[in-house]
Motif scaffolding. Structure first.
Motif, PDB file in Angstrom:
ATOM      1  N   PRO A 198      -0.943 -33.221  22.031  1.00 55.11           N
ATOM      2  CA  PRO A 198      -1.427 -33.414  23.414  1.00 55.11           C
ATOM      3  C   PRO A 198      -1.156 -34.807  23.966  1.00 55.11           C
ATOM      4  N   ASP A 199      -0.808 -35.757  23.101  1.00 61.63           N
ATOM      5  CA  ASP A 199      -0.504 -37.112  23.558  1.00 61.63           C
ATOM      6  C   ASP A 199       0.921 -37.251  24.084  1.00 61.63           C
ATOM      7  N   VAL A 200       1.735 -36.224  23.919  1.00 66.83           N
ATOM      8  CA  VAL A 200       3.150 -36.296  24.316  1.00 66.83           C
ATOM      9  C   VAL A 200       3.326 -35.738  25.723  1.00 66.83           C
ATOM     10  N   PRO A 201       3.857 -36.534  26.654  1.00 69.97           N
ATOM     11  CA  PRO A 201       4.057 -36.051  28.030  1.00 69.97           C
ATOM     12  C   PRO A 201       5.250 -35.099  28.129  1.00 69.97           C
ATOM     13  N   THR A 202       5.297 -34.344  29.203  1.00 64.54           N
ATOM     14  CA  THR A 202       6.439 -33.480  29.484  1.00 64.54           C
ATOM     15  C   THR A 202       7.543 -34.294  30.159  1.00 64.54           C
ATOM     16  N   GLN A 221       8.799 -33.739  32.999  1.00 64.50           N
ATOM     17  CA  GLN A 221       8.403 -33.951  34.393  1.00 64.50           C
ATOM     18  C   GLN A 221       7.483 -35.160  34.516  1.00 64.50           C
ATOM     19  N   GLU A 222       6.589 -35.319  33.559  1.00 65.57           N
ATOM     20  CA  GLU A 222       5.643 -36.434  33.598  1.00 65.57           C
ATOM     21  C   GLU A 222       6.320 -37.788  33.430  1.00 65.57           C
ATOM     22  N   VAL A 223       7.456 -37.826  32.727  1.00 65.43           N
ATOM     23  CA  VAL A 223       8.150 -39.102  32.547  1.00 65.43           C
ATOM     24  C   VAL A 223       9.241 -39.301  33.583  1.00 65.43           C
ATOM     25  N   GLY A 224       9.303 -38.407  34.579  1.00 69.74           N
ATOM     26  CA  GLY A 224      10.230 -38.600  35.680  1.00 69.74           C
ATOM     27  C   GLY A 224      11.556 -37.885  35.569  1.00 69.74           C
ATOM     28  N   LEU A 225      11.682 -36.981  34.605  1.00 67.22           N
ATOM     29  CA  LEU A 225      12.919 -36.219  34.466  1.00 67.22           C
ATOM     30  C   LEU A 225      12.769 -34.885  35.194  1.00 67.22           C
ATOM     31  N   ASN A 226      13.447 -34.757  36.298  1.00 70.09           N
ATOM     32  CA  ASN A 226      13.314 -33.566  37.131  1.00 70.09           C
ATOM     33  C   ASN A 226      14.314 -32.508  36.672  1.00 70.09           C
ATOM     34  N   VAL A 227      13.966 -31.828  35.602  1.00 66.33           N
ATOM     35  CA  VAL A 227      14.817 -30.776  35.049  1.00 66.33           C
ATOM     36  C   VAL A 227      13.977 -29.514  34.867  1.00 66.33           C
ATOM     37  N   PRO A 228      14.612 -28.351  34.827  1.00 64.86           N
ATOM     38  CA  PRO A 228      13.847 -27.122  34.579  1.00 64.86           C
ATOM     39  C   PRO A 228      13.124 -27.198  33.245  1.00 64.86           C
ATOM     40  N   ALA A 229      11.905 -26.712  33.192  1.00 68.18           N
ATOM     41  CA  ALA A 229      11.128 -26.698  31.949  1.00 68.18           C
ATOM     42  C   ALA A 229      11.682 -25.602  31.059  1.00 68.18           C
ATOM     43  N   ARG A 230      12.621 -26.001  30.229  1.00 71.81           N
ATOM     44  CA  ARG A 230      13.339 -25.004  29.439  1.00 71.81           C
ATOM     45  C   ARG A 230      13.613 -25.572  28.058  1.00 71.81           C
ATOM     46  N   GLY A 231      13.286 -24.843  27.041  1.00 67.29           N
ATOM     47  CA  GLY A 231      13.544 -25.285  25.686  1.00 67.29           C
ATOM     48  C   GLY A 231      14.525 -24.367  25.001  1.00 67.29           C
ATOM     49  N   ILE A 254       7.233 -38.782  19.183  1.00 68.08           N
ATOM     50  CA  ILE A 254       7.870 -37.913  20.169  1.00 68.08           C
ATOM     51  C   ILE A 254       7.536 -38.474  21.550  1.00 68.08           C
ATOM     52  N   LEU A 255       8.560 -38.816  22.301  1.00 66.85           N
ATOM     53  CA  LEU A 255       8.365 -39.500  23.576  1.00 66.85           C
ATOM     54  C   LEU A 255       8.146 -38.532  24.740  1.00 66.85           C
ATOM     55  N   ALA A 256       8.749 -37.345  24.654  1.00 66.81           N
ATOM     56  CA  ALA A 256       8.613 -36.369  25.744  1.00 66.81           C
ATOM     57  C   ALA A 256       9.135 -35.023  25.269  1.00 66.81           C
ATOM     58  N   ILE A 257       8.622 -33.955  25.864  1.00 62.38           N
ATOM     59  CA  ILE A 257       9.106 -32.604  25.572  1.00 62.38           C
ATOM     60  C   ILE A 257       9.452 -31.902  26.872  1.00 62.38           C
ATOM     61  N   ILE A 294       9.359 -48.635  20.183  1.00 63.17           N
ATOM     62  CA  ILE A 294       9.441 -47.895  21.451  1.00 63.17           C
ATOM     63  C   ILE A 294       8.186 -47.044  21.606  1.00 63.17           C
ATOM     64  N   GLN A 295       7.451 -47.287  22.669  1.00 56.69           N
ATOM     65  CA  GLN A 295       6.170 -46.612  22.882  1.00 56.69           C
ATOM     66  C   GLN A 295       6.251 -45.450  23.867  1.00 56.69           C
ATOM     67  N   SER A 296       7.256 -45.446  24.727  1.00 53.78           N
ATOM     68  CA  SER A 296       7.319 -44.453  25.804  1.00 53.78           C
ATOM     69  C   SER A 296       8.769 -44.171  26.151  1.00 53.78           C
ATOM     70  N   PHE A 297       8.971 -43.144  26.949  1.00 56.45           N
ATOM     71  CA  PHE A 297      10.328 -42.830  27.381  1.00 56.45           C
ATOM     72  C   PHE A 297      10.891 -43.956  28.238  1.00 56.45           C
TER      73      PHE A 297
END
Length: 319
Positions: free
Chosen positions: A230-234, A236-246, A217-220, A134-137
């Motif tokens: 830096p190679d890991v997208p957020t 939002q970048e992979v299309g998940l429209n959620v609040p940026a919250r960890g 790590i596919l996304a954070i 698996i290379q991406s989300f």
């Protein structure tokens, strides 16, 4: 809201003078109780605090890992300890979810504690074994939806379970099985061993293995990409429209701990926030250092509880 009412009231009265109040604290060993097993970001920060407390105060500070029951074991351990500052809790927002797990706890986990300092913030992450191919989300979604059996995903606490449920629902992954663990360290161990398909954790535990090429790590869930990966997208970048919250890593004392003791601990945490070496340790764990004050942390917790209460209505927790 009931959150930390008594503790916050007492602490607000401290104003600027409490930080310099005279106290013989600490006069003996301090125990840092961690609500997770070894190997994760919370444990790493506990080791930092242990070292710096001993250096600053000349008293030993030991780390006691009490993973399991989604932090309840560690929370009970500290809540039932004498309110003298010698037994402290390091935990995450799963503390705020304990009230949803059972009505028969026998105590209020949140009201039994006094917030001391928000130590750091860290994004949640979705990770896989590189041997999965698996290379991406996007690949993950396709992999799980065509797999002959449900994809298995490991979590170390119910906060990650809650975030995982939301992530899979929004991404269109329809058939999964959650595997709960006593902390993020065991999640990563089984992910490395190929025993589960996906790890949903904070970024800290899988980060070293991502950097070495064993895990991917596919996304954070963050506003921007992590400098450590830096190679890991957020999301939002992979299309998940959620609040940026960890997640936050927080330090707590038993309720009714003397204000001057809490102020002494808070002052050291603020000092760590000015030390480049301490900040660097936190960043190597994939987290952003905070080391903030007591009042600010109490306010952040109130806001976090409101957010999580709303999220649980959408994605009920597994009992």
């Amino acid at each position: 809201m009931r959150l930390f009412t008594l503790a916050a009231t007492a602490l607000l009265a401290l104003a600027g003078t409490a930080a310099t109040a005279q106290t013989d604290y600490p006069a003996r060993r301090i125990t840092l109780v961690v609500s997770a097993s070894t190997g994760g970001g919370l444990d790493g920060i506990a080791r930092l605090l242990s070292k710096r407390m001993q250096e600053a105060w000349g008293q030993p500070a030991i780390v006691e890992n009490q993973g399991g029951a989604d932090g309840l074991i560690a929370t009970q351990r500290v809540a039932q300890s004498p309110p003298d500052g010698y037994t402290l809790l390091l935990t995450i927002p799963s503390l705020l979810l304990l009230k949803h797990n059972s009505k028969d706890l026998g105590f209020d986990p949140v009201a039994s504690l006094a917030p001391v300092s928000e130590l750091a913030r860290t994004p949640s992450a979705i990770a896989v074994n590189v041997k999965s191919g698996i290379q991406s989300f996007k690949d993950l979604v396709a992999f799980c939806n065509r797999a002959p059996k449900p994809c298995t995903w490991g979590t170390g606490q119910q906060l990650s379970y809650l975030y995982g449920r939301r992530t899979f629902a929004l991404s269109g992954i329809t058939d999964t099985v959650n595997v709960p663990y006593k902390g993020t360290g065991p999640v990563v161990t089984d992910l490395l061993g190929g025993h589960i398909d996906i790890g949903v954790t904070s970024i800290a535990a899988p980060l070293p293995h991502h950097q070495k090429g064993a895990l991917r790590i596919l996304a954070i869930n963050a506003e921007k990409r992590a400098p450590q990966a830096p190679d890991v997208p957020t999301f939002q970048e992979v299309g998940l429209n959620v609040p940026a919250r960890g997640s936050w890593y927080g330090l707590f004392a038993p309720r009714n701990t003397p204000p001057e003791v809490i102020a002494r601990i808070e002052a050291l945490m603020r000092t760590l926030g000015t030390e480049p070496a301490s900040q660097d340790v936190v960043r190597t764990l994939g987290a952003d250092p905070v080391f903030g004050g007591t009042r600010e942390f109490a306010a952040a917790i109130r806001e976090e509880e409101t957010f999580l209460d709303g999220l649980i209505k959408q994605y009920p927790l597994k009992k």
